[in-house]
Motif scaffolding. Structure first.
Motif, PDB file in Angstrom:
ATOM      1  N   GLU A   1      43.809 122.533  24.205  1.00 16.50           N
ATOM      2  CA  GLU A   1      43.421 121.643  23.107  1.00 16.50           C
ATOM      3  C   GLU A   1      42.055 121.973  22.517  1.00 16.50           C
ATOM      4  OE1 GLU A   1      45.743 119.593  22.071  1.00 16.50           O
ATOM      5  OE2 GLU A   1      46.937 120.403  23.721  1.00 16.50           O
ATOM      6  N   VAL A   2      41.387 122.963  23.063  1.00 17.95           N
ATOM      7  CA  VAL A   2      40.028 123.312  22.613  1.00 17.95           C
ATOM      8  C   VAL A   2      40.055 124.685  21.970  1.00 17.95           C
ATOM      9  CG1 VAL A   2      37.635 123.714  23.333  1.00 17.95           C
ATOM     10  CG2 VAL A   2      39.003 121.942  24.472  1.00 17.95           C
ATOM     11  N   THR A   3      39.402 124.811  20.814  1.00 17.74           N
ATOM     12  CA  THR A   3      39.354 126.101  20.129  1.00 17.74           C
ATOM     13  C   THR A   3      38.031 126.807  20.413  1.00 17.74           C
ATOM     14  OG1 THR A   3      38.324 125.255  18.102  1.00 17.74           O
ATOM     15  CG2 THR A   3      40.744 125.148  18.242  1.00 17.74           C
ATOM     16  N   VAL A   4      38.043 128.109  20.217  1.00 17.31           N
ATOM     17  CA  VAL A   4      36.833 128.910  20.386  1.00 17.31           C
ATOM     18  C   VAL A   4      35.765 128.450  19.395  1.00 17.31           C
ATOM     19  CG1 VAL A   4      35.877 131.240  20.089  1.00 17.31           C
ATOM     20  CG2 VAL A   4      38.029 130.914  21.333  1.00 17.31           C
ATOM     21  N   ARG A   5      36.168 128.112  18.181  1.00 18.95           N
ATOM     22  CA  ARG A   5      35.220 127.647  17.172  1.00 18.95           C
ATOM     23  C   ARG A   5      34.510 126.366  17.619  1.00 18.95           C
ATOM     24  NH1 ARG A   5      36.962 127.491  10.986  1.00 18.95           N
ATOM     25  NH2 ARG A   5      36.736 129.708  11.401  1.00 18.95           N
TER      26      ARG A   5
ATOM     27  N   THR B   1      47.180 124.160  36.503  1.00 19.63           N
ATOM     28  CA  THR B   1      48.111 123.452  35.615  1.00 19.63           C
ATOM     29  C   THR B   1      48.133 124.032  34.205  1.00 19.63           C
ATOM     30  OG1 THR B   1      46.402 121.808  35.069  1.00 19.63           O
ATOM     31  CG2 THR B   1      47.901 121.278  36.889  1.00 19.63           C
ATOM     32  N   THR B   2      47.381 125.093  33.979  1.00 22.70           N
ATOM     33  CA  THR B   2      47.375 125.769  32.677  1.00 22.70           C
ATOM     34  C   THR B   2      47.914 127.183  32.863  1.00 22.70           C
ATOM     35  OG1 THR B   2      45.347 124.541  32.111  1.00 22.70           O
ATOM     36  CG2 THR B   2      45.959 126.400  30.679  1.00 22.70           C
ATOM     37  N   PRO B   3      49.137 127.455  32.445  1.00 25.18           N
ATOM     38  CA  PRO B   3      49.743 128.764  32.715  1.00 25.18           C
ATOM     39  C   PRO B   3      48.878 129.960  32.320  1.00 25.18           C
ATOM     40  CG  PRO B   3      51.393 127.257  31.859  1.00 25.18           C
ATOM     41  CD  PRO B   3      50.071 126.537  31.766  1.00 25.18           C
ATOM     42  N   ALA B   4      48.239 129.900  31.156  1.00 28.60           N
ATOM     43  CA  ALA B   4      47.411 131.035  30.722  1.00 28.60           C
ATOM     44  C   ALA B   4      46.254 131.260  31.679  1.00 28.60           C
ATOM     45  CB  ALA B   4      46.877 130.781  29.310  1.00 28.60           C
ATOM     46  N   LEU B   5      45.640 130.171  32.152  1.00 33.56           N
ATOM     47  CA  LEU B   5      44.519 130.293  33.080  1.00 33.56           C
ATOM     48  C   LEU B   5      44.982 130.724  34.463  1.00 33.56           C
ATOM     49  CD1 LEU B   5      42.247 127.213  32.258  1.00 33.56           C
ATOM     50  CD2 LEU B   5      41.916 129.604  31.613  1.00 33.56           C
ATOM     51  N   SER B   6      46.101 130.178  34.913  1.00 24.89           N
ATOM     52  CA  SER B   6      46.619 130.523  36.230  1.00 24.89           C
ATOM     53  C   SER B   6      46.923 132.009  36.316  1.00 24.89           C
ATOM     54  CB  SER B   6      47.878 129.696  36.518  1.00 24.89           C
ATOM     55  OG  SER B   6      48.350 129.952  37.807  1.00 24.89           O
ATOM     56  N   ASP B   7      47.563 132.537  35.289  1.00 22.91           N
ATOM     57  CA  ASP B   7      47.900 133.955  35.249  1.00 22.91           C
ATOM     58  C   ASP B   7      46.635 134.813  35.185  1.00 22.91           C
ATOM     59  OD1 ASP B   7      49.904 136.125  34.951  1.00 22.91           O
ATOM     60  OD2 ASP B   7      48.981 136.355  32.979  1.00 22.91           O
TER      61      ASP B   7
ATOM     62  N   LYS C   1      39.258 133.614  25.392  1.00 23.61           N
ATOM     63  CA  LYS C   1      38.993 132.213  25.738  1.00 23.61           C
ATOM     64  C   LYS C   1      39.063 132.004  27.248  1.00 23.61           C
ATOM     65  CE  LYS C   1      41.323 128.025  24.698  1.00 23.61           C
ATOM     66  NZ  LYS C   1      42.209 127.266  23.812  1.00 23.61           N
ATOM     67  N   GLU C   2      40.001 132.689  27.897  1.00 21.87           N
ATOM     68  CA  GLU C   2      40.151 132.562  29.343  1.00 21.87           C
ATOM     69  C   GLU C   2      38.887 133.011  30.077  1.00 21.87           C
ATOM     70  OE1 GLU C   2      44.220 132.884  27.613  1.00 21.87           O
ATOM     71  OE2 GLU C   2      42.343 133.981  27.376  1.00 21.87           O
ATOM     72  N   ALA C   3      38.226 134.033  29.542  1.00 20.26           N
ATOM     73  CA  ALA C   3      37.031 134.572  30.215  1.00 20.26           C
ATOM     74  C   ALA C   3      35.913 133.535  30.306  1.00 20.26           C
ATOM     75  CB  ALA C   3      36.534 135.813  29.476  1.00 20.26           C
ATOM     76  N   LEU C   4      35.903 132.564  29.392  1.00 20.59           N
ATOM     77  CA  LEU C   4      34.895 131.499  29.425  1.00 20.59           C
ATOM     78  C   LEU C   4      34.990 130.670  30.705  1.00 20.59           C
ATOM     79  CD1 LEU C   4      35.215 130.440  25.731  1.00 20.59           C
ATOM     80  CD2 LEU C   4      33.007 130.798  26.838  1.00 20.59           C
ATOM     81  N   VAL C   5      36.172 130.602  31.271  1.00 23.40           N
ATOM     82  CA  VAL C   5      36.387 129.778  32.463  1.00 23.40           C
ATOM     83  C   VAL C   5      35.929 130.504  33.723  1.00 23.40           C
ATOM     84  CG1 VAL C   5      38.136 128.562  33.825  1.00 23.40           C
ATOM     85  CG2 VAL C   5      38.333 128.652  31.335  1.00 23.40           C
TER      86      VAL C   5
ATOM     87  N   ALA D   1      31.995 125.289  27.312  1.00 22.10           N
ATOM     88  CA  ALA D   1      33.448 125.463  27.326  1.00 22.10           C
ATOM     89  C   ALA D   1      34.082 124.642  28.444  1.00 22.10           C
ATOM     90  CB  ALA D   1      33.794 126.944  27.504  1.00 22.10           C
ATOM     91  N   MET D   2      33.489 124.693  29.628  1.00 24.46           N
ATOM     92  CA  MET D   2      34.073 123.972  30.760  1.00 24.46           C
ATOM     93  C   MET D   2      34.057 122.467  30.532  1.00 24.46           C
ATOM     94  SD  MET D   2      35.534 125.805  32.920  1.00 24.46           S
ATOM     95  CE  MET D   2      35.840 124.412  33.996  1.00 24.46           C
ATOM     96  N   ARG D   3      32.988 121.959  29.938  1.00 24.79           N
ATOM     97  CA  ARG D   3      32.942 120.517  29.643  1.00 24.79           C
ATOM     98  C   ARG D   3      34.107 120.122  28.743  1.00 24.79           C
ATOM     99  NH1 ARG D   3      27.449 121.358  29.010  1.00 24.79           N
ATOM    100  NH2 ARG D   3      27.618 121.308  26.730  1.00 24.79           N
ATOM    101  N   LEU D   4      34.311 120.897  27.691  1.00 24.83           N
ATOM    102  CA  LEU D   4      35.394 120.602  26.752  1.00 24.83           C
ATOM    103  C   LEU D   4      36.772 120.771  27.402  1.00 24.83           C
ATOM    104  CD1 LEU D   4      33.958 122.313  23.540  1.00 24.83           C
ATOM    105  CD2 LEU D   4      34.177 119.863  23.970  1.00 24.83           C
ATOM    106  N   PHE D   5      36.935 121.832  28.178  1.00 23.68           N
ATOM    107  CA  PHE D   5      38.229 122.073  28.822  1.00 23.68           C
ATOM    108  C   PHE D   5      38.577 120.952  29.799  1.00 23.68           C
ATOM    109  CE2 PHE D   5      37.462 126.934  28.379  1.00 23.68           C
ATOM    110  CZ  PHE D   5      37.898 126.897  27.061  1.00 23.68           C
ATOM    111  N   LEU D   6      37.586 120.507  30.568  1.00 25.46           N
ATOM    112  CA  LEU D   6      37.847 119.452  31.552  1.00 25.46           C
ATOM    113  C   LEU D   6      38.107 118.104  30.880  1.00 25.46           C
ATOM    114  CD1 LEU D   6      35.227 120.389  34.307  1.00 25.46           C
ATOM    115  CD2 LEU D   6      37.719 120.604  34.462  1.00 25.46           C
TER     116      LEU D   6
END
Length: 198
Positions: free
Chosen positions: A37-41, A119-125, A61-65, A26-31
């Motif tokens: 832009e990345v889906t759980v699938r 820089t990602t509001p969902a992750l920051s929160d 999805k946030e928990a993956l980070v 997940a982190m590779r794709l997110f970075l």
């Protein structure tokens, strides 16, 4: 005869390895592409598991980070409980959080990670709420150190402000100095008319 794979130790190691593989994929794709832009699938496909399996390990999805939540909490409590005898509790917390801040801004992966989060509001929160969840554990650790009740207000205040100092530092261009400024105020207070130093 019991199968080796059914032994608790082996099962736990396999679960931990799967969890780590999912988080790393997940982190590779997110970075590379950004969190939104990345889906759980897609993550499940890269890790070669089903989406259901992924969601069993990470309900959001946030928990993956933020896979190191438990480890962070343990290290935070240890900073207080296992500090050298000549180090005060606030100073132990200052050193621990300063070290975390240094890693967040100096390591290439860590700085990219923090940039992604901030820089990602969902992750920051999610990160801020997750980080402040450690307040209860830190409050209890402080209460044990000072021989107070678990919900002692002074211990709760110190835990809250110490954790907030780190969230403030991560949003500052001067993360490490910000930790020191925050703890100087925590330990020594703010004098009327005092001018902050650069």
């Amino acid at each position: 005869m019991t199968s080796i794979d059914s032994e608790p130790g082996r099962r736990e190691r396999k679960k931990a390895a799967t969890r780590r593989a999912l988080s790393e994929a997940a982190m590779r794709l997110f970075l590379e592409r950004g969190f939104d832009e990345v889906t759980v699938r897609e993550i499940a496909e890269v890790a070669d598991v089903s989406t259901t399996t992924l969601m069993n390990y990470f309900p959001t999805k946030e928990a993956l980070v933020f896979d190191l939540d438990g480890e962070i909490e343990r290290s935070l409590v240890a900073a207080v409980a296992e500090r050298p005898p000549d180090i005060s509790v606030p100073e132990a917390l200052r050193r621990y959080l300063r070290e975390r801040a240094e890693r967040a801004v100096s390591g290439r992966h860590a700085s990219r990670f923090m940039k992604l989060v901030l820089t990602t509001p969902a992750l920051s929160d999610y990160w801020r709420k997750m980080w402040l969840r450690h307040e209860d554990a830190l409050t209890r650790a402080l209460a044990r150190e000072f021989g107070q009740a678990d919900r002692n207000l002074r211990c709760q205040a110190l835990a809250h402000f110490a954790l907030e100092a780190f969230t403030l530092a991560t949003q500052s261009a001067d993360a490490v100095p910000m930790i020191d400024v925050a703890f100087d105020i925590l330990e020594h207070g703010w004098s009327p008319g005092e001018e902050p130093s650069d």
